[in-house]
Motif scaffolding. Structure first.
Motif, PDB file in Angstrom:
ATOM      1  N   LYS A  90       0.811  -1.219   0.000  1.00  0.00           N
ATOM      2  CA  LYS A  90       0.000   0.000   0.000  1.00  0.00           C
ATOM      3  C   LYS A  90       0.846   1.272   0.000  1.00  0.00           C
ATOM      4  CE  LYS A  90      -3.886  -2.270   2.265  1.00  0.00           C
ATOM      5  NZ  LYS A  90      -4.090  -3.056   1.120  1.00  0.00           N
ATOM      6  N   ASP A  91       2.039   1.179   0.594  1.00  0.00           N
ATOM      7  CA  ASP A  91       2.933   2.338   0.667  1.00  0.00           C
ATOM      8  C   ASP A  91       4.336   1.835   1.010  1.00  0.00           C
ATOM      9  OD1 ASP A  91       4.409   4.634   1.287  1.00  0.00           O
ATOM     10  OD2 ASP A  91       2.771   5.573   2.380  1.00  0.00           O
ATOM     11  N   GLN A  93       7.007   3.242   1.634  1.00  0.00           N
ATOM     12  CA  GLN A  93       7.702   3.988   2.695  1.00  0.00           C
ATOM     13  C   GLN A  93       7.276   3.552   4.103  1.00  0.00           C
ATOM     14  OE1 GLN A  93      10.255   5.465   2.107  1.00  0.00           O
ATOM     15  NE2 GLN A  93      10.153   6.236   0.022  1.00  0.00           N
ATOM     16  N   MET A  94       6.226   2.752   4.209  1.00  0.00           N
ATOM     17  CA  MET A  94       5.802   2.272   5.525  1.00  0.00           C
ATOM     18  C   MET A  94       6.858   1.385   6.180  1.00  0.00           C
ATOM     19  SD  MET A  94       3.012   3.600   6.591  1.00  0.00           S
ATOM     20  CE  MET A  94       2.680   2.507   7.964  1.00  0.00           C
ATOM     21  N   ALA A 127       0.771   8.220   7.452  1.00  0.00           N
ATOM     22  CA  ALA A 127       0.609   7.773   6.065  1.00  0.00           C
ATOM     23  C   ALA A 127      -0.625   8.411   5.418  1.00  0.00           C
ATOM     24  CB  ALA A 127       0.495   6.253   6.004  1.00  0.00           C
ATOM     25  N   LYS A 129      -3.562   7.333   4.791  1.00  0.00           N
ATOM     26  CA  LYS A 129      -4.234   6.484   3.803  1.00  0.00           C
ATOM     27  C   LYS A 129      -5.198   5.580   4.547  1.00  0.00           C
ATOM     28  CE  LYS A 129      -0.479   6.435   0.463  1.00  0.00           C
ATOM     29  NZ  LYS A 129       0.462   5.615  -0.289  1.00  0.00           N
TER      30      LYS A 129
END
Length: 157
Positions: A90-91, A93-94, A127, A129
């Protein structure tokens, strides 16, 4: 980063309310278990909940040359592969925000032990999101279950 010479820093005395109710962690204290029993029960609980112990960091060992009278304090880095895959998909950078941390601290000379879990609702909220916040809520709920099992493992029927 600050670099101080000498062994003059000390851990401030904690009282019961000092470590409670921070936005970024959920904390519970236990008075019926030793530090060693708490650590073992946390590790057993992680296994039962399907969480992997990725690393263990001994804060006292790391800081002992620079601080006086530091109590026992472990940071357990925990993760679950499906959660990690979900976050990264989903991301990307998480990855900077996991694994999650669980801390075990000696508060009163092995008579009060404090366990804190990361509140992923807060720590992952940057985030911004919706799909990540759903994962965060689920992760927080799993970690909260850990707190519920720690003392129960020592009950003898």
């Amino acid at each position: 980063m600050e670099n101080s010479k000498g062994k003059n820093k000390q851990v401030s005395q904690q009282d019961y309310s000092e470590s409670q109710s921070t936005p970024y962690c959920i904390t519970r204290r236990y008075g019926s278990l030793t530090f060693e029993e708490t650590v073992q029960n946390v590790k057993n609980g992680l296994k039962k909940l399907g969480l992997d112990l990725i690393a263990e960091f001994d804060v006292r060992e790391y800081l002992s040359s620079d601080m006086e009278k530091i109590p026992r304090h472990l940071i357990l880095m925990v993760c679950e592969k499906e959660t990690a895959l979900n976050l990264i998909s989903k991301d990307v950078q998480m990855s900077v925000l996991f694994p999650c941390n669980v801390t075990i601290k000696e508060v009163e000379h092995n008579t009060i032990i404090e366990v804190s879990i990361e509140n992923t609702d807060i720590t992952w909220s940057s985030a911004k999101k919706k799909e990540i916040m759903e994962v965060a809520k689920n992760t927080k709920n799993i970690l909260k279950k850990l707190l519920d099992t720690i003392e129960q493992q020592n009950v003898k029927l």
